[in-house]
Design a protein around this motif. Structure first.
Motif, PDB file in Angstrom:
ATOM      1  N   SER A  47      33.863   9.899 -18.864  1.00 41.83           N
ATOM      2  CA  SER A  47      34.143   8.476 -18.675  1.00 41.83           C
ATOM      3  C   SER A  47      35.453   8.130 -19.373  1.00 41.83           C
ATOM      4  O   SER A  47      35.747   8.630 -20.463  1.00 41.83           O
ATOM      5  N   SER A  63      33.682   2.646 -11.127  1.00 43.28           N
ATOM      6  CA  SER A  63      34.283   1.881 -12.218  1.00 43.28           C
ATOM      7  C   SER A  63      33.579   0.540 -12.345  1.00 43.28           C
ATOM      8  O   SER A  63      32.872   0.088 -11.437  1.00 43.28           O
ATOM      9  N   LEU A  98      39.114  -4.396 -20.121  1.00 47.70           N
ATOM     10  CA  LEU A  98      39.078  -2.956 -19.903  1.00 47.70           C
ATOM     11  C   LEU A  98      38.232  -2.625 -18.682  1.00 47.70           C
ATOM     12  O   LEU A  98      37.187  -3.232 -18.453  1.00 47.70           O
ATOM     13  N   HIS A  99      38.704  -1.667 -17.907  1.00 46.18           N
ATOM     14  CA  HIS A  99      37.896  -1.062 -16.850  1.00 46.18           C
ATOM     15  C   HIS A  99      37.347   0.245 -17.383  1.00 46.18           C
ATOM     16  O   HIS A  99      38.069   1.019 -18.026  1.00 46.18           O
ATOM     17  N   ARG A 100      36.093   0.484 -17.125  1.00 46.88           N
ATOM     18  CA  ARG A 100      35.481   1.766 -17.467  1.00 46.88           C
ATOM     19  C   ARG A 100      35.304   2.537 -16.174  1.00 46.88           C
ATOM     20  O   ARG A 100      34.823   1.987 -15.171  1.00 46.88           O
ATOM     21  N   ASP A 156      38.334   4.789 -20.253  1.00 46.02           N
ATOM     22  CA  ASP A 156      38.609   3.355 -20.287  1.00 46.02           C
ATOM     23  C   ASP A 156      40.041   3.114 -19.848  1.00 46.02           C
ATOM     24  O   ASP A 156      40.968   3.801 -20.297  1.00 46.02           O
TER      25      ASP A 156
END
Length: 612
Positions: free
Chosen positions: A465, A492, A474-476, A467
């Motif tokens: 994963s 995501s 933030l997008h994960r 970030d």
């Protein structure tokens, strides 16, 4: 094995939690005390409700700060325990969880702890109740499972055993092999939780970041193997404290939870003998869902749209041709090379706007893939089809994306392409060779569920994963792939909860010449996403390029990345509805997705959003 779930793992009222657990197929529940206290139902009504739902109450929890305290404090604790045991009789629960004390009154005296737990167990036995003593990872004096077991063993009472909790054991780095030295009949209960590997206070880690087995970084299957080799015969129970789960809808969360236990049992495999003896003949049978059938490619991506004109213009500019039309449905097949995009203008399109609604996955055995999906609780989707249409099995992913198991143009199986009648246009490969990957933005509360679903149901492997910075948070992101990269799905979740209309998806198209493909797209009237000049100034500092190469990237909005295995060049179209396309060129052994460039792309997309 029997499965159970703690009510604290789900959101809603106690009634809603019980209903969700039953519908997901759990056999029992742990009643968390706060849920009972907040319920308008009497203990008798809760007992009747669980029975009506086919559930047992496997544990009442927690009873805190009992042992190794001064005599006057212990007298108060026994009084409190008597009231709880009376309540449990009304509730129909026969096992209580006692956590190792965190009270400042607790002293470091194992003999005193054992004696007081013995007295507590003597009282519990009068009510037909067992006491399961658990070591909290942050316990004041007792914080490891082996320490808790030594106290239980010293107390030597038939109504006293231990409760093992995977989080408390693995978060402290304890060696779970010692579990096999505990007699199976003295392991009264097993609680399971996974967690991402994090460097933080263990109490906060436990209270906010637990997740279901398979969604974190712990070896839960290895721990379970040790517990079963010890001779444990009770339920597999989930106790998960998670801020997201406590806000998400209880029904889907419960299904995700039970799927995790099915996959865990599969991963644990047969119970092997102890190093010093045979497996007990009564060793419990573990769930064995049908074997994974890993997809071998992407057959198609399906867009739904209420307005075909902008979608057709975009596909045409990318070099696709409208190759066929479905014989009975308003669905067109656009094709270029091995890349196929279906455009559906049926009733669903009017509800969703332009969106990526379905993915066709090439499968070595579509029927077997569907059987595994159903065994792992994936919703099987009904499909309206004419008698002459090819049978296609489909299931729904957690975000609602439909997944079809396909055998495209294979003579031994019906092919979905037979449902389409060719147009006068023929596919003429120009730039795009195939679909490189699909990027699916998940609802904010379903990211972990989606990763487990795609790994377990489809048999894909999950990458690490990452970030990614967005101007608004933030997008994960986490990608799942098959072994050769012919199937890549990037999952995501955005920086904050949003409605479905804000969740963009995209289709990445593979090309051997991204600059040429980008020029042809632009010359055909397509609009590329412009990138800021500052990005290219930084690129010039980081890498050396051949003469004119960087200027080409700057002109066309092409982004660049490099790793020890290869190079990655990619650019983006502007968005139509909730969908955009990406042109990608992979050279060498590059297997990533240009994550380092994602913040620039996200900022550029924000800049061209309507109203900005």
């Amino acid at each position: 094995m029997r499965t159970s779930i703690a009510t604290v793992s789900l959101s809603g009222s106690l009634t809603e939690k019980l209903t969700a657990a039953a519908r997901a197929g759990f056999d029992g529940v742990e009643i968390f005390e706060n849920d009972l206290l907040a319920s308008p139902l009497t203990p008798e009504e809760i007992r009747a409700r669980t029975a009506d739902l086919g559930l047992t109450i496997d544990l009442y929890q927690p009873m805190r700060d009992i042992e190794a305290v001064p005599e006057d404090a212990f007298a108060r604790n026994l009084r409190r325990a008597r009231h709880k045991f009376q309540l449990m009789r009304r509730l129909g629960a026969d096992t209580v969880l006692v956590c190792s004390s965190v009270s400042p009154l607790t002293v470091d005296d194992d003999a005193l702890a054992a004696e007081q737990l013995r007295q507590l167990s003597e009282l519990a036995q009068d009510f037909g109740i067992r006491v399961a003593y658990e070591a909290l990872a942050w316990g004041r004096q007792v914080s490891t499972y082996d320490h808790a077991w030594r106290i239980v063993e010293a107390a030597d009472h038939p109504a006293l055993g231990t409760c093992l909790d995977s989080f408390h054991i693995l978060a402290r780095g304890s060696d779970p092999r010692g579990i096999e030295d505990i007699p199976g009949d003295k392991i009264f209960f097993l609680q399971l939780a996974d967690a991402p590997l994090m460097a933080m206070d263990v109490l906060q880690w436990s209270r906010h970041y637990r997740c279901f087995p398979g969604q974190g970084g712990f070896d839960i299957a290895g721990l379970l193997g040790h517990v079963l080799r010890a001779g444990y015969e009770g339920p597999l129970s989930l106790e998960v404290f998670n801020d997201v789960f406590r806000q998400a809808e209880a029904g889907p969360t419960a299904v995700d939870a039970r799927r995790s236990l099915l996959v865990l049992q599969e991963a644990t495999g047969p119970v092997l003998p102890k190093a010093n003896g045979p497996v007990p003949p009564e060793a419990p049978a573990l769930a064995t869902p049908p074997a994974p059938v890993v997809p071998t490619g992407v057959a198609f991506a399906e867009l739904v749209t209420p307005d075909v004109a902008p979608v057709a213009a975009l596909l045409g500019a990318l070099g696709f041709t409208r190759a066929a039309r479905h014989r009975s449905k308003p669905v067109d097949l656009w094709q270029q090379g091995e890349a196929r995009v279906l455009v559906n203008t049926g009733p669903a399109a009017r509800r969703a706007g332009t969106a990526l609604a379905a993915i066709g996955l090439e499968s070595p055995d579509p029927a077997a893939a569907a059987r595994r999906a159903e065994a792992l609780l994936a919703p099987v989707l009904p499909r309206r089809r004419a008698l002459e249409d090819a049978p296609l099995d489909a299931v729904a992913a957690p975000d609602g994306t439909e997944l079809f198991f396909c055998a495209t143009d294979r003579p031994e199986l019906p092919s979905w392409t037979g449902d389409f009648q060719p147009t006068e246009h023929r596919p003429d490969a120009r730039s795009v060779t195939r679909i490189d990957h699909l990027a699916l933005t998940q609802p904010w509360h379903q990211f972990d569920e989606a990763a487990l679903f795609h790994r377990s149901v489809l048999g894909l492997s999950a990458q690490q994963s990452v970030d990614v910075a967005d101007p608004y948070g933030l997008h994960r992101s986490r990608a799942v792939t098959n072994a050769d990269g012919s199937v890549r799905i990037a999952l995501s979740v955005g920086p904050a909860p949003t409605d479905d209309g804000a969740r963009a998806q995209h289709i990445a198209l593979a090309t051997d010449d991204v600059a040429g493909a980008a020029r042809r797209f632009r010359e055909s009237g397509g609009r590329l996403l412009p990138m800021p000049a500052n990005y290219y100034d930084d690129l010039a500092a980081r890498f050396e390029f051949t003469d004119g190469e960087l200027e080409t990237y700057r002109e066309l909005g092409i982004l660049y990345d490099r790793d020890p295995d290869g190079e990655f060049r990619h650019c983006y179209t502007q968005t139509v509805g909730r969908v955009f396309f990406e042109l990608v060129q992979r050279d060498g052994g590059y297997r990533g997705y240009g994550a380092q460039n994602a913040p620039v792309r996200l900022a550029a997309q924000h800049a061209v959003r309507p109203g900005r």
